[in-house]
Enzyme design. Structure first.
Site, mmCIF file in Angstrom:
data_model
loop_
_atom_site.group_PDB
_atom_site.id
_atom_site.type_symbol
_atom_site.label_atom_id
_atom_site.label_comp_id
_atom_site.label_asym_id
_atom_site.label_seq_id
_atom_site.Cartn_x
_atom_site.Cartn_y
_atom_site.Cartn_z
ATOM 1 C CB VAL A 1 -6.918 -0.873 -4.270
ATOM 2 C CG1 VAL A 1 -7.501 -1.234 -3.048
ATOM 3 C CG2 VAL A 1 -6.403 -2.182 -4.560
ATOM 4 C CE1 TYR B 1 -3.086 3.496 0.595
ATOM 5 C CE2 TYR B 1 -3.424 1.893 2.647
ATOM 6 C CZ TYR B 1 -3.950 3.083 1.415
ATOM 7 O OH TYR B 1 -4.335 4.235 1.575
ATOM 8 C CE LYS C 1 -5.575 1.846 -2.353
ATOM 9 N NZ LYS C 1 -5.331 2.549 -1.054
#
Length: 303
Positions: free
Chosen positions: A205, A135, A163
């Site tokens: 996402v 992330y 992401k």
């Protein structure tokens, strides 16, 4: 090596007004997402108020999600911890609870430098055999997993995806130049999905997919098919609401969208408070305008 692609909504954790978790509503929302064609589910993301939940509550959410997902799509869990030891323990526990992958935040308690960032992810990658999505949100967390850092992680076979949430769409190309196809690249901000996919991203996402799964899956599929002209038409309708995904209050904003679109509870856990005053009116007006435009588009298509 695991490869993920498609729309992976960052699922909101449904709460009662008193802040307690509503597992039944959370499961219903996950089932709705899968029924509308998403390719994966991510529970306990930042949008799921991960940092505000107790360990037992996180376990309950993952187990409840596992029950309703029932193997239909990959089930990932966000992993957000302060210490390396805590993150390693969390990775092992979440696998036991039924998670099939992890979306791993940087340390929440310390802004690591590039060497420390790489060691953080290496330690978590070695803690379980679950595939990992990094992330990368330097705007929110102050740590940037740059292409140079990713090169340090290229030998970690369980780290499979990133992401990308720097807010700079040029980073997609920079990652491909530096690393080829080593990592699956997921767009991490709703209002850059068409741009990101035009550059080669193969996953998303998404926050607003919680409210509009059918429409978001359609945008993704149109882009994947190279039909960017049709994708842009729908994207331009959705973008004012997609902009709400990039605000510090995205949890309240997206829960409000879910509430208005299909009646999900809008409640968040303190210190997040319900929207009020002019801000509430503005957010509701933005969401309702998108709802109306989508209705008009559907009517024109049906005519």
């Amino acid at each position: 090596m695991t490869h993920w692609q498609g729309v992976f909504p960052a699922v909101t954790t449904k709460l009662e007004q008193d802040g307690s978790i509503n597992l039944e509503a959370t499961q219903a929302s996950i089932n709705r997402l899968i029924d509308n064609g998403v390719s994966g589910i991510i529970v306990l993301p930042m949008l799921g108020e991960n940092a505000s939940l107790l360990p037992g509550e996180k376990e309950a959410v993952i187990r409840a999600a596992r029950e309703v997902v029932a193997g239909r799509v990959p089930l990932l869990s966000g992993l957000a911890e302060i210490s390396t030891a805590g993150a390693v323990a969390g990775a092992r526990a979440f696998q036991d609870y039924g998670a099939e992958g992890l979306m791993v935040f940087p340390s929440l308690g310390y802004k690591t430098d590039p060497r420390e960032t790489a060691e953080w992810y290496k330690a978590i990658a070695g803690a379980s055999d679950l595939p990992i999505m990094i992330y990368n949100n330097p705007i929110a967390y102050g740590v940037d997993v740059t292409p140079a850092v990713l090169k340090m992680l290229a030998d970690c076979q369980t780290i499979v995806a990133v992401k990308e949430e720097t807010g700079d769409v040029r980073r997609v190309t920079d990652m491909f130049i530096a690393l080829g196809n080593r990592f699956d690249i997921f767009c991490g901000v709703d209002d850059q999905i068409v741009e990101s996919m035009s550059l080669g991203a193969t996953g998303w996402v998404s926050g607003m997919t919680n409210a509009w799964p059918k429409e978001c899956v359609e945008i993704f599929n149109l882009c994947a098919a190279g039909n960017f002209a049709r994708a842009r038409e729908l994207y331009r309708i959705m973008t004012p609401s997609f902009h709400l995904d990039t605000h510090v209050k995205l949890v309240q904003y997206i829960k409000m969208a879910e509430h208005l679109v299909y009646g999900a509870p809008e409640w968040t856990r303190a210190p997040r408070l319900p929207l009020a005053g002019e801000e509430r009116e503005r957010v509701i007006a933005t969401i309702k305008a998108t709802i109306e435009e989508l209705k008009q588009t559907q009517s024109r298509r049906a005519a």
